[in-house]
Design a protein around this motif. Structure first.
Motif, short mmCIF file in Angstrom:
data_model
loop_
_atom_site.label_atom_id
_atom_site.label_comp_id
_atom_site.label_asym_id
_atom_site.label_seq_id
_atom_site.Cartn_x
_atom_site.Cartn_y
_atom_site.Cartn_z
N PHE B 43 0.84 -1.20 0.00
CA PHE B 43 0.00 0.00 0.00
C PHE B 43 0.87 1.24 0.00
O PHE B 43 1.95 1.25 0.57
N ARG B 44 0.36 2.31 -0.58
CA ARG B 44 0.97 3.62 -0.40
C ARG B 44 0.85 3.95 1.09
O ARG B 44 -0.21 3.72 1.68
N VAL B 47 -2.24 5.86 2.43
CA VAL B 47 -3.52 5.16 2.52
C VAL B 47 -3.68 4.54 3.91
O VAL B 47 -4.72 4.66 4.55
N LEU B 48 -2.62 3.89 4.38
CA LEU B 48 -2.68 3.28 5.71
C LEU B 48 -2.80 4.34 6.80
O LEU B 48 -3.51 4.16 7.79
N ALA B 50 -4.24 7.21 6.45
CA ALA B 50 -5.61 7.75 6.40
C ALA B 50 -6.57 6.85 7.17
O ALA B 50 -7.50 7.32 7.82
N ILE B 51 -6.35 5.54 7.10
CA ILE B 51 -7.23 4.62 7.82
C ILE B 51 -7.00 4.73 9.31
O ILE B 51 -7.94 4.73 10.11
N GLU B 52 -5.76 4.89 9.70
CA GLU B 52 -5.45 5.06 11.13
C GLU B 52 -6.12 6.33 11.65
O GLU B 52 -6.74 6.33 12.72
N ASN B 54 -8.72 7.86 10.41
CA ASN B 54 -10.17 7.67 10.39
C ASN B 54 -10.61 6.84 11.59
O ASN B 54 -11.63 7.15 12.24
N ASN B 55 -9.85 5.79 11.92
CA ASN B 55 -10.18 4.96 13.10
C ASN B 55 -10.16 5.80 14.36
O ASN B 55 -11.05 5.72 15.21
N LYS B 56 -9.12 6.64 14.50
CA LYS B 56 -8.99 7.45 15.71
C LYS B 56 -10.10 8.48 15.80
O LYS B 56 -10.63 8.75 16.87
N GLN B 57 -10.49 9.06 14.66
CA GLN B 57 -11.58 10.04 14.65
C GLN B 57 -12.91 9.38 14.98
O GLN B 57 -13.82 10.01 15.50
N SER B 58 -13.03 8.11 14.63
CA SER B 58 -14.30 7.39 14.79
C SER B 58 -14.46 6.80 16.18
O SER B 58 -15.57 6.45 16.57
N MET B 59 -13.37 6.66 16.89
CA MET B 59 -13.42 6.05 18.22
C MET B 59 -14.37 6.86 19.10
O MET B 59 -14.36 8.09 19.06
N THR B 60 -15.21 6.16 19.86
CA THR B 60 -16.14 6.85 20.73
C THR B 60 -16.15 6.24 22.12
O THR B 60 -15.94 5.03 22.27
#
Lengths: 148, 77
Positions: B43-44, B47-48, B50-52, B54-60
């Motif tokens: 992977f570029r 990209v990885l 961005a997923i990390e 996104n996961n951290k932003q989504s954590m609740t």
């Protein structure tokens, strides 16, 4: 399949990027028939993820499971496969998005799961609008919250 | 970290199974070819990352009950 996992613990083996030391999560359906599932970290209840069944919102969502990932998850048949994608809760809730590029694939028989990253040619978005297809308006998603 | 200088057309072999080939150099852009067994994921980096993110932003930290209330309120809007 979702029911089989309800209130059970799944092993994501540190595969949630950014949370590499977190392994076990409890799987909590919001309600039967509701596409949302809360994943809550067993050793830190402050860490949770709202996830959703992507196929409820995107009937055409599809991706290949590599042989390597099938083996890692011990998957022997498609019946065992359950997919959840992480939802980014936004305000208002209708603006919430879902990460279609990194699904969490779970073997419902072994309760092992992995967050996978789809190849770049799949053109899926990390922040796809969840309600683009008005799935919720059609089907609804209210849940019965406990009092208090 | 191993730093290696390569010219166009030269390669690097990793672990006897991954080959990294410099296919072209054009100003500040390098094209890299990677030959690896099918099970090796490539992977570029962004990209990885961005997923990390996104996961951290989504954590609740919301409880299951709080989530149910959130969904109910949203449904009735």
């Amino acid at each position: 399949m979702f029911k089989d996992l309800h209130e059970k613990t799944i092993d994501l083996d540190g595969s949630i990027r950014g949370f590499g030391d977190k392994r076990f999560f409890s799987f909590n359906m919001v309600e039967e028939g509701n596409p949302f599932v809360m994943l809550q970290c067993v050793d830190d209840e402050q860490i949770g993820f709202l996830t959703a069944d992507p196929f409820y919102f995107f009937a055409d969502y599809c991706f290949d499971l590599s042989d390597g990932d099938k083996d890692k998850l011990g998957i022997e048949s498609t019946d065992e496969v359950l997919v959840l994608n992480i939802v980014t809760i936004r305000n208002p809730f209708h603006a919430s998005t879902i990460n279609l590029l990194a699904p969490i694939v779970i073997n419902s028989a072994t309760r092992k799961g992995l967050q996978l990253v789809l190849p770049s040619n799949s053109h899926y978005d990390t922040a796809a609008p969840l309600f683009a297809n008005n799935a919720m308006e059609r089907k609804g998603f209210a849940a019965h919250a406990d009092r208090g | 970290m191993l730093i290696v200088a390569r010219k166009k057309g030269q390669s690097i072999i990793v672990n006897d199974e991954i080959e990294i080939l410099i296919t072209s150099i054009d100003g500040d852009q390098v094209k890299v070819g990677i030959k690896a067994p099918a099970e090796v994921k490539i992977f570029r980096k962004e990209v990885l990352e961005a997923i990390e993110i996104n996961n951290k932003q989504s954590m609740t930290s919301m409880s299951l009950n709080e989530i149910k209330k959130l969904l109910n309120n949203a449904q009735s809007e």
